[in-house]
Scaffold this motif. Structure first.
Motif, PDB file in Angstrom:
ATOM      1  N   ASP A   1     -77.838 -22.597   8.707  1.00 31.67           N
ATOM      2  CA  ASP A   1     -76.403 -22.835   8.590  1.00 31.67           C
ATOM      3  C   ASP A   1     -75.859 -23.258   9.949  1.00 31.67           C
ATOM      4  OD1 ASP A   1     -76.359 -22.120   5.956  1.00 31.67           O
ATOM      5  OD2 ASP A   1     -75.773 -20.038   6.334  1.00 31.67           O
TER       6      ASP A   1
ATOM      7  N   LEU B   1     -76.368 -15.662  -0.187  1.00 29.44           N
ATOM      8  CA  LEU B   1     -76.069 -14.585   0.756  1.00 29.44           C
ATOM      9  C   LEU B   1     -77.348 -13.887   1.203  1.00 29.44           C
ATOM     10  CD1 LEU B   1     -72.861 -13.371  -1.067  1.00 29.44           C
ATOM     11  CD2 LEU B   1     -73.020 -14.783   0.982  1.00 29.44           C
ATOM     12  N   ARG B   2     -77.286 -13.292   2.365  1.00 29.08           N
ATOM     13  CA  ARG B   2     -78.472 -12.684   2.965  1.00 29.08           C
ATOM     14  C   ARG B   2     -78.521 -11.188   2.634  1.00 29.08           C
ATOM     15  NH1 ARG B   2     -76.829 -17.216   6.168  1.00 29.08           N
ATOM     16  NH2 ARG B   2     -74.848 -16.324   5.550  1.00 29.08           N
TER      17      ARG B   2
ATOM     18  N   LEU C   1     -66.817 -13.579   2.000  1.00 27.81           N
ATOM     19  CA  LEU C   1     -67.274 -12.398   1.256  1.00 27.81           C
ATOM     20  C   LEU C   1     -66.425 -11.166   1.590  1.00 27.81           C
ATOM     21  CD1 LEU C   1     -69.406 -10.820  -0.440  1.00 27.81           C
ATOM     22  CD2 LEU C   1     -70.862 -10.805   1.598  1.00 27.81           C
TER      23      LEU C   1
ATOM     24  N   ASN D   1     -67.777 -19.397  -6.975  1.00 27.19           N
ATOM     25  CA  ASN D   1     -67.528 -20.790  -6.623  1.00 27.19           C
ATOM     26  C   ASN D   1     -67.924 -21.641  -7.831  1.00 27.19           C
ATOM     27  OD1 ASN D   1     -67.425 -23.410  -5.719  1.00 27.19           O
ATOM     28  ND2 ASN D   1     -68.130 -22.882  -3.647  1.00 27.19           N
TER      29      ASN D   1
ATOM     30  N   TYR E   1     -70.169 -25.052  -8.561  1.00 25.89           N
ATOM     31  CA  TYR E   1     -71.632 -25.139  -8.761  1.00 25.89           C
ATOM     32  C   TYR E   1     -72.042 -24.946 -10.220  1.00 25.89           C
ATOM     33  CZ  TYR E   1     -71.269 -24.289  -3.711  1.00 25.89           C
ATOM     34  OH  TYR E   1     -70.922 -24.343  -2.389  1.00 25.89           O
TER      35      TYR E   1
HETATM   36  P1  AHG Z   1     -71.250 -16.978   6.657  1.00 27.93           P
HETATM   37  O1  AHG Z   1     -69.972 -17.583   7.153  1.00 27.93           O
HETATM   38  O2  AHG Z   1     -71.591 -15.696   7.352  1.00 27.93           O
HETATM   39  O3  AHG Z   1     -72.393 -17.950   6.629  1.00 27.93           O
HETATM   40  O4  AHG Z   1     -71.014 -16.508   5.141  1.00 27.93           O
HETATM   41  C1  AHG Z   1     -70.302 -17.314   4.257  1.00 27.93           C
HETATM   42  C2  AHG Z   1     -70.604 -16.856   2.862  1.00 27.93           C
HETATM   43  C3  AHG Z   1     -69.613 -15.865   2.268  1.00 27.93           C
HETATM   44  O5  AHG Z   1     -68.672 -15.356   3.120  1.00 27.93           O
HETATM   45  C4  AHG Z   1     -68.950 -16.610   1.152  1.00 27.93           C
HETATM   46  O6  AHG Z   1     -68.751 -15.775   0.071  1.00 27.93           O
HETATM   47  C5  AHG Z   1     -69.904 -17.729   0.849  1.00 27.93           C
HETATM   48  O7  AHG Z   1     -70.626 -17.962   2.010  1.00 27.93           O
HETATM   49  C6  AHG Z   1     -69.203 -18.994   0.442  1.00 27.93           C
HETATM   50  O8  AHG Z   1     -70.172 -19.922   0.064  1.00 27.93           O
HETATM   51  P2  AHG Z   1     -69.763 -21.323  -0.583  1.00 27.93           P
HETATM   52  O9  AHG Z   1     -69.226 -22.151   0.546  1.00 27.93           O
HETATM   53  O10 AHG Z   1     -71.056 -21.846  -1.144  1.00 27.93           O
HETATM   54  O11 AHG Z   1     -68.735 -21.040  -1.653  1.00 27.93           O
END
Ligand code: AHG
Ligand code: MN
Ligand code: MN
Length: 316
Positions: A55, A261-262, A232, A194, A197
């Motif tokens: 990421d 998610l991790r 999240l 979301n 998707y």
């Molecule tokens: P991070 O910013 O730590 O990478 O986490 C983002 C996560 C989480 O907070 C959120 O629910 C999700 O990614 C959103 O993902 P999409 O953009 O795919 O909706």
């Protein structure tokens, strides 16, 4: 009651209390940095560095990680694993507890003044060498929580005796207890996913969401509403406050076939808080806390929130 007194009352281990206090001090610093930025000053810029998980890392992700690490170095933590670091960091002591963190959750919301946060999990080392300690399953957590940098700076925390909500009193620089023994209502009419998707969903997710959308005229016989913040921590805050179900399932995109998610620093800490608040957290088949961990940055589907809805999803 402030966080120090809450820990004195509820935490059985001084080292855990001390680590939590260090994380709270780190969060106050991160919160101040976020608030002190000039409006619309870009804190993300278009930086193309990638983290261990592929990421994009924004400057604030890295700053938050550094702040947490610096506070942990002065705490009894024996090791630190983070979304922003490829491997764990050995803090070179013989203490008992290790820390996992998502230093800044909600990266896509950094520049748009929408809530973001810090997620953490504290585990016992159980006398294991660090490389083994960092792949224990979520049942070994002793404390977990998340800070939200939003209209208020808040903290949801568990030390294994229920989930509690604190808010930062900015004048005193202290987290003050707002709500003890949080209970996620068992029923809800609000889901978070979301929905862009949809075409990648498997049959379970497709069936479950379609039935929610069919509302009163469908098999569920009640109307649902939808909320999706995209952080999240913010979606979880809402669910702890008024119930709901959050879904980031596995889907057919190659990168997300195990969800996005991790497990160690997102799903596990949230699942511990959720179970302590009478909710449920699953990957669709098994409880999140029972999932085997093979590596630090492993992804997992995450479905959590109001018990009845999580069960309904599993039946779909
Ligand atoms: P991070 O910013 O730590 O990478 O986490 C983002 C996560 C989480 O907070 C959120 O629910 C999700 O990614 C959103 O993902 P999409 O953009 O795919 O909706
Ligand atoms: Mn995150
Ligand atoms: Mn993050």
């Amino acid at each position: 009651m402030d966080l120090d007194n809450y820990l004195l009352k509820n935490s059985k281990e001084d080292q855990i209390s001390s680590i939590v206090k260090s994380l709270a001090n780190a969060a106050i610093k991160i919160s101040n940095i976020i608030r002190s930025l000039k409006p619309y000053e870009s804190i993300s810029k278009s930086d193309t560095k990638l983290n261990a998980d592929g990421d994009i890392q924004k400057p604030l992700d890295i700053i938050s990680d550094e702040i947490i690490l610096n506070f942990l170095k002065k705490s009894p933590a024996a090791g630190y694993a983070s979304e922003e670091q490829e491997g764990y960091i050995d803090l070179k002591n013989n203490n008992n507890f290790i820390v996992f963190a998502d230093p800044l959750d909600g990266s896509s919301n950094i520049d748009v003044n929408v809530s973001i946060g810090t997620i953490f999990s504290i585990m016992s080392k159980n006398k294991l060498p660090l490389e083994k300690a960092f792949i224990q399953n979520g049942n070994h957590q002793k404390s977990s929580g998340f800070f939200v940098y939003g209209p208020q700076t808040t903290l949801f925390i568990t030390v294994g005796v229920g989930t509690s909500l604190f808010a930062l009193n900015e004048i005193q620089g202290k987290f003050i207890l707002i709500k003890d023994n949080i209970t996620i209502p068992e029923t809800t009419t609000e889901f978070a996913i979301n929905a862009a998707y949809r075409r990648f969903w498997d049959s379970t997710t497709l069936k479950y969401i379609t039935e929610c959308q069919n509302g009163k005229s469908g098999s569920r016989k009640k109307n649902f509403g939808m909320r999706w913040v995209g952080s999240l921590v913010a979606d979880a805050s809402r669910i702890f406050n008024r119930g709901g179900i959050f879904l980031y399932p596995s889907d057919m995109r190659e990168k997300y076939k195990n969800g996005r998610l991790r497990l160690t620093y997102e799903a596990n800490p949230i699942a511990f808080l959720v179970e302590q608040a009478n909710g449920a957290a699953t990957n669709g088949h098994k409880n999140i806390l029972d999932l085997e961990v093979n590596e630090l940055h492993q992804r997992s589907p995450l479905i959590f929130g109001s018990k009845e809805e999580v069960l309904e999803y599993k039946k779909s």
